[in-house]
Design an enzyme around this catalytic site. Sequence first.
Site: not given
Length: 297
Positions: A98, A124-126, A213
């Site tokens: 994810h 990390h990335f969203h 989150t």
Amino acid sequence: MTKQTTVALLVLLQHLCESSSLATAAAPPPQGYDYGSGPYGPDLWGELKPEWELCKTGISQSPLAITPNIMITDPTLGELDIFYTPNAVNATISNTGHAIEVDVGPEVGILKIYNVTYRPKQFHFHMPSEHQILEYRFPLELHLLHKSEDGLQTAVIAILFQHGPQNPFLAQVCMYLPVYTKYEETVNLCPIIFFGDMLRLGHTYGRYQGSLTTPPCTEKVIWTIMLWNWPTVSSHQLQGLRAVLPEEPSKFFNNWIKEPKFATQLLLCFACTCLKNKTQYVIPPHPFCMHMFKFKF
């Protein structure tokens, strides 16, 4: 075929279909949660495991919808007390299914907030961004997670990216992107330049106390959100980050946001007004709002 045989076959087929459906429904995602609207989505995170209860009952959860009514200028913030090495460092890049995560060692840098010393641990990335500004979602958000030296406290720097030219910092990460293998994390090692000239942190930021989150949604996390001079990310880079993740964007690219249960204040610091000199601060009310209302997304 007799009537009795036909009925028996139909009963058997129904049983097999029900068993298959139950098996499919019972199989959780590899991480135990996802971003969809089904049984493993954000609305139910707090019910999936006892240790994830804060995802449902927490009172200071992240991410936030940033609006003018929660913005308060704070003359005590000043410039970020932060240093990252300009030298190349080894990093471990993993694909969790994810998100793309990049782990780094504590020697990479140092961050000080409220007299607590933090060390970088991973970023990390969203996609798209988790935090919203005036109801706008940026195409990409980077979370740089730090842990205190005793390991008990967490601080996150959030960097929002806008559409534009290729980003040199992201380019070195995209060179090593591992492809996701179901139920496994694939890992590559690579040397990267950790921020520095590659990705400069500005002086205009907001700070609030929130949470992780994703489960377990631990609270008392100190968030620092960079609020101006956003770096760019190209369409090609976004495609590259998406391409190595599973093909279910509704489950893995979050399109949700948590509404704060109690009033949350976003404390603001601005390059043009904070730290006029090392002892004097001059801050007009909500200068960020004046900028944002003029900005065309």
